[in-house]
Design an enzyme around this catalytic site. Structure first.
Site, PDB file in Angstrom:
ATOM      1  N   ASN A  42     -33.157  20.987-110.587  1.00 41.19           N
ATOM      2  CA  ASN A  42     -31.965  20.804-110.887  1.00 41.19           C
ATOM      3  C   ASN A  42     -31.243  22.282-111.219  1.00 41.19           C
ATOM      4  OD1 ASN A  42     -29.219  20.010-111.887  1.00 41.19           O
ATOM      5  ND2 ASN A  42     -29.965  19.362-113.651  1.00 41.19           N
ATOM      6  N   LYS A  54     -28.284  22.903-111.294  1.00 38.94           N
ATOM      7  CA  LYS A  54     -26.945  22.860-111.868  1.00 38.94           C
ATOM      8  C   LYS A  54     -25.972  23.790-111.129  1.00 38.94           C
ATOM      9  CE  LYS A  54     -29.797  22.263-115.920  1.00 38.94           C
ATOM     10  NZ  LYS A  54     -29.537  22.296-117.338  1.00 38.94           N
ATOM     11  N   HIS A  82     -26.731  12.865-116.070  1.00 32.82           N
ATOM     12  CA  HIS A  82     -27.384  13.992-116.742  1.00 32.82           C
ATOM     13  C   HIS A  82     -26.678  14.246-117.995  1.00 32.82           C
ATOM     14  CE1 HIS A  82     -28.659  18.034-117.670  1.00 32.82           C
ATOM     15  NE2 HIS A  82     -29.519  17.943-116.959  1.00 32.82           N
ATOM     16  N   GLU A 136     -25.693  16.531-119.427  1.00 34.06           N
ATOM     17  CA  GLU A 136     -24.494  17.463-119.244  1.00 34.06           C
ATOM     18  C   GLU A 136     -23.173  16.551-118.740  1.00 34.06           C
ATOM     19  OE1 GLU A 136     -26.303  20.535-117.102  1.00 34.06           O
ATOM     20  OE2 GLU A 136     -27.661  20.920-118.705  1.00 34.06           O
ATOM     21  N   GLU A 140     -34.903  12.884-120.591  1.00 32.65           N
ATOM     22  CA  GLU A 140     -34.505  14.174-120.949  1.00 32.65           C
ATOM     23  C   GLU A 140     -33.910  14.239-122.362  1.00 32.65           C
ATOM     24  OE1 GLU A 140     -33.847  16.768-117.222  1.00 32.65           O
ATOM     25  OE2 GLU A 140     -31.915  15.695-117.539  1.00 32.65           O
ATOM     26  N   GLY A 200     -32.784  23.232-121.919  1.00 31.88           N
ATOM     27  CA  GLY A 200     -32.237  24.518-121.668  1.00 31.88           C
ATOM     28  C   GLY A 200     -32.459  25.205-122.965  1.00 31.88           C
ATOM     29  N   SER A 258     -37.010  21.683-120.608  1.00 30.37           N
ATOM     30  CA  SER A 258     -37.718  23.034-120.624  1.00 30.37           C
ATOM     31  C   SER A 258     -39.034  22.922-120.090  1.00 30.37           C
ATOM     32  CB  SER A 258     -37.882  23.654-122.358  1.00 30.37           C
ATOM     33  OG  SER A 258     -36.517  23.676-122.687  1.00 30.37           O
TER      34      SER A 258
HETATM   35  C1  PEP Z   1     -32.266  19.661-116.819  1.00 29.92           C
HETATM   36  O1  PEP Z   1     -31.107  20.553-116.448  1.00 29.92           O
HETATM   37  O2  PEP Z   1     -32.357  18.704-116.485  1.00 29.92           O
HETATM   38  C2  PEP Z   1     -33.195  20.334-117.641  1.00 29.92           C
HETATM   39  C3  PEP Z   1     -34.210  19.958-118.014  1.00 29.92           C
HETATM   40  O3  PEP Z   1     -33.134  21.431-117.843  1.00 29.92           O
HETATM   41  P1  PEP Z   1     -34.248  22.765-118.398  1.00 29.92           P
HETATM   42  O4  PEP Z   1     -35.534  22.515-117.670  1.00 29.92           O
HETATM   43  O5  PEP Z   1     -33.499  24.120-118.135  1.00 29.92           O
HETATM   44  O6  PEP Z   1     -34.284  22.491-119.849  1.00 29.92           O
END
Ligand code: PEP
Length: 253
Positions: free
Chosen positions: A9, A11, A97, A99, A169, A175, A215
């Site tokens: 992803n 983003k 997601h 976000e 998630e 993040g 992460s």
């Molecule tokens: C994501 O954006 O779905 C995500 C899991 O980000 P990160 O791996 O940076 O935590």
């Protein structure tokens, strides 16, 4: 056998040139996708066609949109429809997601509409779910995630859900550098699968790929993906580094 998937992803990161360089670097970094494994790159809308063309002919590698609108078409300035994505040959769309849920007020009901419109256009959603820290702290994450699934997915038919993709998630791990332990991931993934099995039966539940996101990096991917109900990962930060993402692909079961 359900698919094992490494999904990147990006983003709202990278210019097109940086994205193309990243793909070039990744393609020249040793990684292997077996018959049952997929790599999916969820890239910004303006890069979909270029990155798709760049990856053309690569086996088991796809690009995905990071979102689509819930309406068919019309006066929604700045939005991108499922039909538009289909018209450029996109097969996967990341939906829900955290976000988008947080910054763009996407509700479970709206996501149900987005899931529908993806199916109407022959695309497979990568449906994201997961709890915020406050919910984890009071240990109600199972019912929280169950509600997300019920309200956005449980109107679907067994046929639609067969081979579906869900990304769990936990928001507190996205993040932040704070990863769920492989045990916490497995526990939630097993719960998600049992909720799906109760509604649709074991055959459908066992066909659904449940990815972990939060992460994931080269150093923890193999352990997390090694858990029986974890079928790969949705990866943000580490997907922007070719060597990291190549190692994450190599960590798939
Ligand atoms: C994501 O954006 O779905 C995500 C899991 O980000 P990160 O791996 O940076 O935590």
């Amino acid at each position: 056998m359900r698919k094992q998937i490494a999904a990147a992803n990006w983003k709202m990161n990278l210019t097109l040139q940086q994205g193309e360089t990243l793909i070039d670097e990744l393609l020249s970094t040793p990684h292997e996708l077996t018959e049952n494994q997929l790599a999916i790159f969820a890239v910004p809308f303006p890069y979909l066609i270029s990155i798709k063309n760049k990856l053309a002919g690569k086996k088991n590698v796809f690009v995905a949109a990071q979102n689509c609108n819930n309406k068919k078409s019309g006066a929604y300035t700045g939005e991108v429809s499922a039909e538009m994505l289909k018209s450029i040959g996109i097969q996967y769309v990341v939906l829900g997601h955290s976000e988008r849920r947080e910054y763009f007020s996407e509700s479970n009901a709206m996501l149900a509409e987005k899931v529908n419109i993806c199916f109407e256009n022959g695309m497979v959603p990568v449906f994201c779910c997961g709890e915020p820290l406050a919910i984890r702290e009071v240990d109600t994450q199972n019912s929280y995630v169950e509600t997300q699934l019920k309200e956005s997915l449980f109107h679907l038919t067994a046929e639609q859900l067969t081979g579906f993709i869900i990304a769990y998630e936990p928001i507190w791990a996205i993040g932040t550098g704070k990863t769920a332990t492989s045990g916490q991931a497995q526990e939630m993934h097993a719960h998600i699968r049992s909720v799906l099995a109760a509604q649709y039966g074991n055959t459908v539940a066992d066909s659904i790929s449940i990815l972990y996101g939060g992460s994931v990096k080269a150093s923890n991917a193999k352990e997390i993906f090694g858990k029986p109900d974890v079928d790969g990962g949705l990866v943000g930060g580490a997907s922007l580094i070719a060597a990291e993402f190549a190692a994450i692909i190599n960590g798939l079961k």
